[in-house]
Scaffold this active site. Structure first.
Site, short mmCIF file in Angstrom:
data_model
loop_
_atom_site.label_atom_id
_atom_site.label_comp_id
_atom_site.label_asym_id
_atom_site.label_seq_id
_atom_site.Cartn_x
_atom_site.Cartn_y
_atom_site.Cartn_z
CG HIS A 50 102.50 21.15 116.03
ND1 HIS A 50 101.23 21.62 115.83
CD2 HIS A 50 102.65 21.08 117.38
CE1 HIS A 50 100.64 21.83 116.99
NE2 HIS A 50 101.48 21.52 117.95
N GLY A 51 106.40 19.70 114.48
CA GLY A 51 107.25 18.92 113.56
C GLY A 51 108.61 19.58 113.40
CG ASP A 109 93.62 24.11 118.43
OD1 ASP A 109 93.30 25.32 118.32
OD2 ASP A 109 94.52 23.58 117.76
CB SER A 122 110.41 18.57 118.32
OG SER A 122 109.73 17.66 119.13
CG ASP A 136 98.54 17.90 121.90
OD1 ASP A 136 98.53 19.07 122.35
OD2 ASP A 136 99.34 17.50 121.04
P1 13P Z 1 106.42 18.73 118.24
O1 13P Z 1 105.95 17.49 117.57
O2 13P Z 1 106.94 19.72 117.27
O3 13P Z 1 107.37 18.45 119.35
O4 13P Z 1 105.14 19.43 118.89
C1 13P Z 1 104.43 18.78 119.90
C2 13P Z 1 103.24 19.55 120.30
O5 13P Z 1 103.22 20.76 120.31
C3 13P Z 1 102.05 18.81 120.72
O6 13P Z 1 100.95 19.64 120.87
#
Ligand code: 13P
Length: 287
Positions: A177-178, A105, A210, A84
Site C-alpha cells: 500500500h502507498g 481482513d 498505485s 476495505d
Molecule cells: P494504494 O493506496 O497503494 O493504491 O492501495 C489501495 C488499496 O489497496 C486499498 O485496499
C-alpha cells in the site's frame, strides 16, 4: 445502480480484465468515481476503509451519500460499496449500514482463526445479499493504521479460504500500500500463478494498485487478477493539483478561495487518474 460485486467480478474473470476499486475519502472523491465510471461505461467498486468511513461521518453516512448521488446523477453502471480491510466488528457495521460488499481482513490472525471468522462473516454477508472479500498473506506498507509486511500468500492457504465460498480473494504477492520503495522487488508472478492454479475461478484482488508499472498490472490481470485497488495515486494527483492552484495564487484571485473553486483542480485530477486506471484495467465499456 447499486449492486454487490458478484456479477461484475465473474464477468471480469471470464473476460480477462479487472474492475477498479477506487477508495473514497470525501464527497469530491465519491462524485469523481461515480461520474467517471458512468462516462466510461465501467462497473466500479467504491472502497471505504474504516478510517475513511469514520472521517466521512460513519458508514451509514457514506452509504446514504452514495445512494443519493447514484440517483441524482442517474448512474446506470453497476456500483458497489465495499468495506476495505475490515475488522470483524467493522464488517458487521457495514452490513447494518447497507453496504453491498465487505472485505474481512483476517490475514494477521493465525489461519484457523482467519478461516473461522471468514466463514461466519461469509454466511452473514450472503444471507443479506452482500459479497465478501477475504485476505491471505499481508499486503505490505500501511493503510489507515493497518500495517502489513508484504509477505507472499501461501497458495494452499488461499485455496482453503477460497473454498469457504468467499466471492473474491486478496492474496499477498509482494504488493504494498502507498508509494513503492525504490528497492521494491516487484510482484511475485510465481506466487500469483500458483494461487490462480489452486483457486480456479475465484476473482483475485490486487491491493496497492498505485505505482505498480502498467506492464506488471497487465500481466497480473492475465494471471487471474479481476479487481485492482487504487487509493494513493488519486490522493497524490489531488494534492499536486491543489498545490499548483495555491502556489499560483489562484485562491487569492476573485473568489478563488470558494471551496467549489479551490477543490475543482484536485477533483478534475482525481477524475483523470481514474480514467487512466479504468483504461489500463480494461473495464471501460464493460457495463
Ligand atoms: P494504494 O493506496 O497503494 O493504491 O492501495 C489501495 C488499496 O489497496 C486499498 O485496499
Amino acid at each position: 445502480m447499486l449492486v454487490n460485486a458478484k456479477e461484475m467480478l465473474t464477468a471480469a474473470k471470464a473476460g480477462h480484465y479487472a474492475v477498479g476499486q477506487f477508495n473514497i475519502n470525501n464527497l469530491e472523491w465519491t462524485k469523481a468515481v461515480l461520474q467517471v465510471a458512468q462516462e466510461m461505461k465501467a462497473p466500479v467498486i467504491l472502497g471505504v476503509s474504516e478510517g475513511a468511513g469514520k472521517y466521512m461521518g460513519g458508514f451509514r453516512t457514506v452509504q446514504a451519500m452514495v445512494e443519493a448521488m447514484d440517483k441524482e446523477f442517474g448512474i446506470t453502471v453497476p456500483v458497489c460499496t465495499h468495506l476495505d480491510h475490515g475488522t470483524y466488528e467493522g464488517a458487521y457495521k457495514c452490513i447494518k449500514a447497507g453496504f453491498t460488499s465487505i472485505m474481512f481482513d483476517g490475514s494477521h490472525f493465525p489461519i484457523d482463526e482467519n478461516v473461522a471468522k471468514t466463514v461466519e462473516l461469509t454466511h452473514a454477508a450472503h444471507m443479506l445479499g452482500l459479497t465478501i472479500e477475504a485476505e491471505v498473506g499481508a499486503i505490505g506498507g500501511e493503510e489507515d493504521g493497518v500495517v502489513g509486511m508484504g509477505e507472499c500468500a501461501d497458495p494452499d492457504e488461499c485455496k482453503r479460504i477460497a473454498d469457504l465460498g468467499v466471492d473474491m480473494l486478496a492474496a499477498g504477492i509482494g504488493n504494498i500500500h502507498g508509494k513503492y520503495p525504490a528497492n521494491w522487488k516487484g510482484l511475485s508472478f510465481e506466487t500469483l500463478a500458483k494461487v490462480q492454479e489452486k483457486t480456479g475461478l475465484m476473482p483475485l484482488v490486487l491491493h496497492g494498485g498505485s505505482g505498480i508499472p502498467d506492464e506488471m498490472v497487465k500481466k497480473a490481470i492475465t494471471l487471474g487478477v479481476s479487481k485492482v485497488n487504487v487509493n494513493t495515486e488519486c490522493q497524490l494527483s489531488f494534492a499536486a493539483a491543489t498545490r499548483a492552484y495555491i502556489e499560483a495564487g489562484k485562491d487569492n484571485e476573485g473568489k478563488g478561495y470558494d471551496p467549489r473553486k479551490l477543490l475543482a483542480p484536485g477533483f478534475e485530477a482525481i477524475k483523470q487518474t481514474i480514467r487512466e486506471k479504468i483504461k489500463l484495467f480494461g473495464s471501460d465499456g464493460k457495463a
